[in-house]
Design an enzyme around this catalytic site. Structure first.
Site, PDB file in Angstrom:
ATOM      1  N   CYS A 246       5.633   0.185   7.449  1.00 55.31           N
ATOM      2  CA  CYS A 246       5.665   1.380   6.534  1.00 55.31           C
ATOM      3  C   CYS A 246       6.946   1.458   5.771  1.00 55.31           C
ATOM      4  CB  CYS A 246       5.163   2.393   7.379  1.00 55.31           C
ATOM      5  SG  CYS A 246       4.540   4.005   6.643  1.00 55.31           S
ATOM      6  N   LEU A 247       6.356   1.873   4.457  1.00 55.90           N
ATOM      7  CA  LEU A 247       7.567   2.374   3.532  1.00 55.90           C
ATOM      8  C   LEU A 247       8.235   3.306   4.245  1.00 55.90           C
ATOM      9  CD1 LEU A 247       6.112   1.316   0.139  1.00 55.90           C
ATOM     10  CD2 LEU A 247       7.901   0.116   1.607  1.00 55.90           C
TER      11      LEU A 247
ATOM     12  N   HIS B 240      -2.738   7.522   6.652  1.00 57.98           N
ATOM     13  CA  HIS B 240      -1.706   8.591   6.263  1.00 57.98           C
ATOM     14  C   HIS B 240      -2.308   9.867   5.646  1.00 57.98           C
ATOM     15  CE1 HIS B 240       2.144   6.445   6.180  1.00 57.98           C
ATOM     16  NE2 HIS B 240       1.486   5.405   5.633  1.00 57.98           N
TER      17      HIS B 240
ATOM     18  N   HIS C 106      -4.463   1.661   7.650  1.00 55.60           N
ATOM     19  CA  HIS C 106      -3.103   2.130   7.686  1.00 55.60           C
ATOM     20  C   HIS C 106      -2.984   3.182   6.615  1.00 55.60           C
ATOM     21  CE1 HIS C 106       1.566   1.461   8.011  1.00 55.60           C
ATOM     22  NE2 HIS C 106       1.292   2.117   6.866  1.00 55.60           N
ATOM     23  N   GLU C 107      -3.435   2.872   5.646  1.00 58.64           N
ATOM     24  CA  GLU C 107      -3.150   3.648   4.363  1.00 58.64           C
ATOM     25  C   GLU C 107      -4.197   4.974   4.621  1.00 58.64           C
ATOM     26  OE1 GLU C 107      -0.683   3.593   2.611  1.00 58.64           O
ATOM     27  OE2 GLU C 107      -0.354   1.657   3.010  1.00 58.64           O
TER      28      GLU C 107
ATOM     29  N   GLN D 143       2.911   9.990   1.074  1.00 63.93           N
ATOM     30  CA  GLN D 143       4.416   9.370   1.132  1.00 63.93           C
ATOM     31  C   GLN D 143       5.208   9.717   0.152  1.00 63.93           C
ATOM     32  OE1 GLN D 143       2.387   5.248   2.084  1.00 63.93           O
ATOM     33  NE2 GLN D 143       4.252   5.077   3.229  1.00 63.93           N
TER      34      GLN D 143
ATOM     35  N   GLY E 111       0.861  -1.112   0.082  1.00 63.40           N
ATOM     36  CA  GLY E 111       0.154  -0.031   0.071  1.00 63.40           C
ATOM     37  C   GLY E 111       0.683   1.328  -0.061  1.00 63.40           C
TER      38      GLY E 111
HETATM   39 ZN    ZN Z   1       2.545   3.596   5.802  1.00 63.45          ZN
END
Ligand code: ZN
Length: 176
Positions: free
Chosen positions: A97-98, A143, A139-140, A55, A50
């Site tokens: 998380c990236l 953000h 989670h997304e 991000q 995701g």
């Molecule tokens: Zn994330």
């Protein structure tokens, strides 16, 4: 997709990751149609399941998800996604998380959510998700409001992880 189309992923503590994103409007249609495939390519390359627009520095309510069931691509592009219902039942799952590379922790969230969004053609979509997809959606979507998975942990645990990440990123920059 050529490598040049990949987008740099912002890392904590970039303040854009802490910003509430604005809704995608009709004036954003072209930008979003160009951005979504680049976000997907960036996510696959990372690799991740995701990625939210903030991000990659675009403060728009846009998310891409692909759990890649059976390792086959199954991309979802979520424009202005909204959780309209969440189960009382909770589920705990390990998240990463990236934007916080190498950091993982168990997070507890509603086990099931009902999600509404627009697709790239402006069509209204709705699903009820559970399991990994429910976790990934929450989670997304966090953000888009400047919330990171570590915000769901105790302050002690969060600060430990953020300090560890800062140290690792500093070492990485030094070795680069
Ligand atoms: Zn994330």
């Amino acid at each position: 997709m050529p490598e040049t189309d990949l987008l740099p992923i912002l890392l904590v503590p970039d303040t854009r990751l802490r910003t509430k994103c604005r809704a995608v409007g009709p004036q954003d249609a072209d930008a979003v149609r160009a951005l979504a495939p680049r976000m997907l390519a960036t996510m696959y390359k990372a690799p991740g399941i995701g990625l939210a627009a903030p991000q990659v520095g675009d403060l728009l309510r846009l998310v891409v998800i692909d759990l890649q069931p059976d390792e086959k691509p199954d991309p979802m592009v979520l424009v202005n996604p909204e959780i309209v219902a969440a189960s009382e039942e909770l589920a705990t799952r390990e998240e990463g998380c990236l934007s916080l590379p190498g950091q993982y922790a168990d997070v507890t969230r509603p086990a099931k959510v009902k999600l509404r969004w627009l697709d790239l053609e402006g069509g209204k979509r709705e699903i009820t998700a559970d399991g990994l997809l429910a976790t990934c959606i929450q989670h997304e979507l966090d953000h888009l409001d400047g919330v990171l998975f570590v915000d769901h942990l105790s302050a002690l645990k969060r600060n430990m992880m953020l300090r560890k990440l800062a140290k690792e990123l500093k070492a990485r920059a030094r070795d680069a």
